[in-house]
Design a protein around this motif. Structure first.
Motif, PDB file in Angstrom:
ATOM      1  N   ALA A 111      53.936  38.515  39.470  1.00  0.00           N
ATOM      2  CA  ALA A 111      53.224  39.533  38.651  1.00  0.00           C
ATOM      3  C   ALA A 111      51.529  38.884  38.522  1.00  0.00           C
ATOM      4  CB  ALA A 111      53.864  39.504  37.174  1.00  0.00           C
ATOM      5  N   VAL A 112      51.860  37.579  38.156  1.00  0.00           N
ATOM      6  CA  VAL A 112      50.277  36.885  38.118  1.00  0.00           C
ATOM      7  C   VAL A 112      49.565  37.041  39.154  1.00  0.00           C
ATOM      8  CG1 VAL A 112      49.233  34.627  37.640  1.00  0.00           C
ATOM      9  CG2 VAL A 112      51.171  35.129  36.139  1.00  0.00           C
ATOM     10  N   ASP A 113      50.085  36.805  40.607  1.00  0.00           N
ATOM     11  CA  ASP A 113      49.387  37.047  41.644  1.00  0.00           C
ATOM     12  C   ASP A 113      48.757  38.380  41.829  1.00  0.00           C
ATOM     13  OD1 ASP A 113      49.449  34.232  42.543  1.00  0.00           O
ATOM     14  OD2 ASP A 113      50.597  34.902  44.381  1.00  0.00           O
ATOM     15  N   ALA A 114      49.567  39.273  41.438  1.00  0.00           N
ATOM     16  CA  ALA A 114      49.153  40.765  41.386  1.00  0.00           C
ATOM     17  C   ALA A 114      48.125  41.041  40.459  1.00  0.00           C
ATOM     18  CB  ALA A 114      50.354  41.681  41.225  1.00  0.00           C
ATOM     19  N   ALA A 115      48.215  40.443  39.251  1.00  0.00           N
ATOM     20  CA  ALA A 115      47.166  40.698  38.248  1.00  0.00           C
ATOM     21  C   ALA A 115      45.780  40.174  38.694  1.00  0.00           C
ATOM     22  CB  ALA A 115      47.650  40.066  36.996  1.00  0.00           C
ATOM     23  N   LEU A 116      45.903  38.937  39.274  1.00  0.00           N
ATOM     24  CA  LEU A 116      44.566  38.441  39.798  1.00  0.00           C
ATOM     25  C   LEU A 116      43.943  39.024  40.765  1.00  0.00           C
ATOM     26  CD1 LEU A 116      45.774  34.555  39.773  1.00  0.00           C
ATOM     27  CD2 LEU A 116      44.246  35.585  38.105  1.00  0.00           C
ATOM     28  N   VAL A 117      44.741  39.660  41.723  1.00  0.00           N
ATOM     29  CA  VAL A 117      44.185  40.743  42.714  1.00  0.00           C
ATOM     30  C   VAL A 117      43.618  41.816  42.087  1.00  0.00           C
ATOM     31  CG1 VAL A 117      44.997  41.954  44.677  1.00  0.00           C
ATOM     32  CG2 VAL A 117      45.565  39.668  44.646  1.00  0.00           C
ATOM     33  N   ALA A 118      44.291  42.392  41.365  1.00  0.00           N
ATOM     34  CA  ALA A 118      43.844  43.646  40.409  1.00  0.00           C
ATOM     35  C   ALA A 118      42.217  43.356  39.766  1.00  0.00           C
ATOM     36  CB  ALA A 118      44.847  44.159  39.553  1.00  0.00           C
ATOM     37  N   GLN A 119      42.351  42.033  39.189  1.00  0.00           N
ATOM     38  CA  GLN A 119      41.141  42.068  38.479  1.00  0.00           C
ATOM     39  C   GLN A 119      40.003  41.784  39.220  1.00  0.00           C
ATOM     40  OE1 GLN A 119      40.401  42.451  35.501  1.00  0.00           O
ATOM     41  NE2 GLN A 119      38.449  41.038  35.142  1.00  0.00           N
ATOM     42  N   ASN A 120      40.151  40.857  40.529  1.00  0.00           N
ATOM     43  CA  ASN A 120      39.135  40.693  41.511  1.00  0.00           C
ATOM     44  C   ASN A 120      38.676  41.974  42.008  1.00  0.00           C
ATOM     45  OD1 ASN A 120      39.033  37.883  41.393  1.00  0.00           O
ATOM     46  ND2 ASN A 120      39.192  37.529  43.537  1.00  0.00           N
ATOM     47  N   MET A 121      39.526  42.998  42.276  1.00  0.00           N
ATOM     48  CA  MET A 121      39.279  44.102  43.043  1.00  0.00           C
ATOM     49  C   MET A 121      38.409  44.950  42.001  1.00  0.00           C
ATOM     50  SD  MET A 121      42.870  45.262  44.871  1.00  0.00           S
ATOM     51  CE  MET A 121      42.402  46.798  45.377  1.00  0.00           C
ATOM     52  N   LEU A 122      38.642  45.107  40.646  1.00  0.00           N
ATOM     53  CA  LEU A 122      37.902  45.809  39.647  1.00  0.00           C
ATOM     54  C   LEU A 122      36.488  45.306  39.633  1.00  0.00           C
ATOM     55  CD1 LEU A 122      37.696  48.211  37.706  1.00  0.00           C
ATOM     56  CD2 LEU A 122      38.798  46.388  35.767  1.00  0.00           C
ATOM     57  N   LEU A 123      36.306  43.880  39.584  1.00  0.00           N
ATOM     58  CA  LEU A 123      35.024  43.382  39.455  1.00  0.00           C
ATOM     59  C   LEU A 123      34.375  43.569  40.935  1.00  0.00           C
ATOM     60  CD1 LEU A 123      36.177  40.066  37.768  1.00  0.00           C
ATOM     61  CD2 LEU A 123      34.822  41.801  36.752  1.00  0.00           C
ATOM     62  N   ALA A 124      34.715  43.372  41.941  1.00  0.00           N
ATOM     63  CA  ALA A 124      34.281  43.956  43.187  1.00  0.00           C
ATOM     64  C   ALA A 124      33.724  45.473  43.163  1.00  0.00           C
ATOM     65  CB  ALA A 124      35.151  43.655  44.307  1.00  0.00           C
ATOM     66  N   ALA A 125      34.542  46.109  42.540  1.00  0.00           N
ATOM     67  CA  ALA A 125      34.185  47.551  42.629  1.00  0.00           C
ATOM     68  C   ALA A 125      32.874  47.922  41.587  1.00  0.00           C
ATOM     69  CB  ALA A 125      35.416  48.602  42.149  1.00  0.00           C
ATOM     70  N   ARG A 126      33.196  47.296  40.320  1.00  0.00           N
ATOM     71  CA  ARG A 126      32.306  47.515  39.349  1.00  0.00           C
ATOM     72  C   ARG A 126      30.801  46.827  40.062  1.00  0.00           C
ATOM     73  NH1 ARG A 126      32.451  45.557  34.139  1.00  0.00           N
ATOM     74  NH2 ARG A 126      30.908  46.882  33.787  1.00  0.00           N
ATOM     75  N   SER A 127      30.650  45.872  40.804  1.00  0.00           N
ATOM     76  CA  SER A 127      29.439  45.295  41.414  1.00  0.00           C
ATOM     77  C   SER A 127      28.720  46.373  42.291  1.00  0.00           C
ATOM     78  CB  SER A 127      30.032  43.870  42.267  1.00  0.00           C
ATOM     79  OG  SER A 127      30.317  44.499  43.510  1.00  0.00           O
ATOM     80  N   PHE A 128      29.505  47.498  42.955  1.00  0.00           N
ATOM     81  CA  PHE A 128      29.215  48.731  43.674  1.00  0.00           C
ATOM     82  C   PHE A 128      28.535  49.826  42.737  1.00  0.00           C
ATOM     83  CE2 PHE A 128      31.791  46.926  47.073  1.00  0.00           C
ATOM     84  CZ  PHE A 128      30.731  46.339  47.722  1.00  0.00           C
ATOM     85  N   GLY A 129      28.594  49.410  41.289  1.00  0.00           N
ATOM     86  CA  GLY A 129      28.615  50.858  40.398  1.00  0.00           C
ATOM     87  C   GLY A 129      29.693  51.588  40.000  1.00  0.00           C
ATOM     88  N   LEU A 130      30.718  51.346  40.521  1.00  0.00           N
ATOM     89  CA  LEU A 130      32.046  52.151  40.263  1.00  0.00           C
ATOM     90  C   LEU A 130      32.534  51.708  38.977  1.00  0.00           C
ATOM     91  CD1 LEU A 130      33.564  51.315  43.803  1.00  0.00           C
ATOM     92  CD2 LEU A 130      32.281  53.529  43.217  1.00  0.00           C
ATOM     93  N   GLY A 131      33.541  52.520  38.375  1.00  0.00           N
ATOM     94  CA  GLY A 131      34.461  52.291  37.444  1.00  0.00           C
ATOM     95  C   GLY A 131      35.832  52.297  37.604  1.00  0.00           C
ATOM     96  N   GLY A 132      36.570  51.877  36.726  1.00  0.00           N
ATOM     97  CA  GLY A 132      38.049  52.042  37.135  1.00  0.00           C
ATOM     98  C   GLY A 132      38.944  51.745  35.751  1.00  0.00           C
ATOM     99  N   VAL A 133      40.117  51.793  36.035  1.00  0.00           N
ATOM    100  CA  VAL A 133      41.153  51.545  34.879  1.00  0.00           C
ATOM    101  C   VAL A 133      42.534  51.049  35.326  1.00  0.00           C
ATOM    102  CG1 VAL A 133      41.760  54.046  34.603  1.00  0.00           C
ATOM    103  CG2 VAL A 133      42.331  52.460  32.717  1.00  0.00           C
ATOM    104  N   MET A 134      42.949  50.174  34.947  1.00  0.00           N
ATOM    105  CA  MET A 134      44.314  49.611  35.137  1.00  0.00           C
ATOM    106  C   MET A 134      45.357  50.572  34.783  1.00  0.00           C
ATOM    107  SD  MET A 134      43.535  46.867  36.896  1.00  0.00           S
ATOM    108  CE  MET A 134      42.462  45.465  36.862  1.00  0.00           C
ATOM    109  N   ILE A 135      46.293  50.795  35.491  1.00  0.00           N
ATOM    110  CA  ILE A 135      47.644  51.792  35.219  1.00  0.00           C
ATOM    111  C   ILE A 135      49.017  51.056  35.126  1.00  0.00           C
ATOM    112  CG2 ILE A 135      48.585  53.851  35.681  1.00  0.00           C
ATOM    113  CD1 ILE A 135      45.912  54.311  35.089  1.00  0.00           C
ATOM    114  N   GLY A 136      49.190  50.677  33.698  1.00  0.00           N
ATOM    115  CA  GLY A 136      50.758  50.001  33.816  1.00  0.00           C
ATOM    116  C   GLY A 136      51.855  51.086  33.667  1.00  0.00           C
TER     117      GLY A 136
END
Length: 246
Positions: A111-136
């Motif tokens: 679960a921790v590995d997955a969460a770290l991956v998701a956060q990296n992905m969201l930050l990378a996306a935002r660096s392109f001007g994208l937005g997002g939301v995590m879905i529990g």
């Protein structure tokens, strides 16, 4: 505090749930996924997998399974980030070693590995001007999600991630006061009650302004109600079914 462009990006987080019709390029998607792959991982086990979902029908099904969250369907790309020990089982079999994932530690690691991956992905996306939301809500019906995505044994979905170009500009939701969550040398219980009282007033004002007076509950009221009933009790039984928590 010191700042730079990365700190400013992190500190400007807002959940985006409405997206324009503009699509992500395949290069953007691959770059975002690659950023996820370089997240920290416990003991180098890399106990995660990323499912990239663009198919409209599949996103529609996932939206319903996640609690009728329409933005899962309307976002250009939806990712399901999973805890994954399937590869690790194969590695154990290859070297004729026993495979021990029955304890809670391996569930936490995945679960921790997955969460770290998701956060990296969201930050990378935002660096392109994208937005997002995590879905529990992807865990509302883990078995149906796993069937739809054909997940093998020793895996389970941890979270979803909607990404796209923002079509909304929501106010940033305040966070708990520094004193409530940051402790030095040891946990300081004496500041918690005062910090919660302070935060309750802030969140009451936030909701009142955001909803034009339709909502005015405090954070502690909201959390007390949320935690008064069990949440997704079926997750534990599904994780056991997948080979964990024996």
């Amino acid at each position: 505090m010191e700042t730079n462009s990365i700190i400013e990006l992190i500190n400007s987080h807002r959940s985006i749930r409405k997206f324009s019709d503009e699509q992500l390029t395949s290069i953007q998607v691959e770059t975002i996924v690659e950023a996820g792959r370089w997240a920290p991982t416990s003991h180098h086990v890399q106990a995660y997998s990323i499912i990239v979902v663009k198919d409209k029908e599949k996103k529609e099904k996932l939206a319903k399974l996640a609690g009728n969250q329409t933005y899962v369907e309307t976002c250009p790309v939806f990712f399901v980030i999973c805890a994954d020990y399937y590869r690790l089982k194969q590695a154990s079999d290859k070297h004729q070693q026993t495979f021990e994932v029955g304890e809670q530690e391996q569930v936490i690691v995945g679960a921790v590995d997955a969460a770290l991956v998701a956060q990296n992905m969201l930050l990378a996306a935002r660096s392109f001007g994208l937005g997002g939301v995590m879905i529990g809500g992807i865990r509302n019906d883990s078995e149906a999600v796993s069937t739809l995505l054909e997940l093998p044994e020793f895996t389970f979905p941890v979270m979803g991630l909607c990404l796209g170009y923002p079509a909304q500009n929501p106010d940033q939701k305040p966070r708990l006061p520094h004193e409530a969550v940051v402790h030095y040398e040891q946990y300081d219980q004496t500041k918690i009650d005062e910090a919660i009282t302070e935060y309750d007033l802030l969140m009451k004002q936030y909701y009142h302004e955001r909803t034009q007076g339709k909502r005015s509950e405090t954070w502690s009221e909201q959390m007390a109600a949320f935690l008064s009933t069990p949440k997704r009790p079926q997750v534990g039984s599904f994780i056991k079914k997948q080979g964990f928590l024996k």
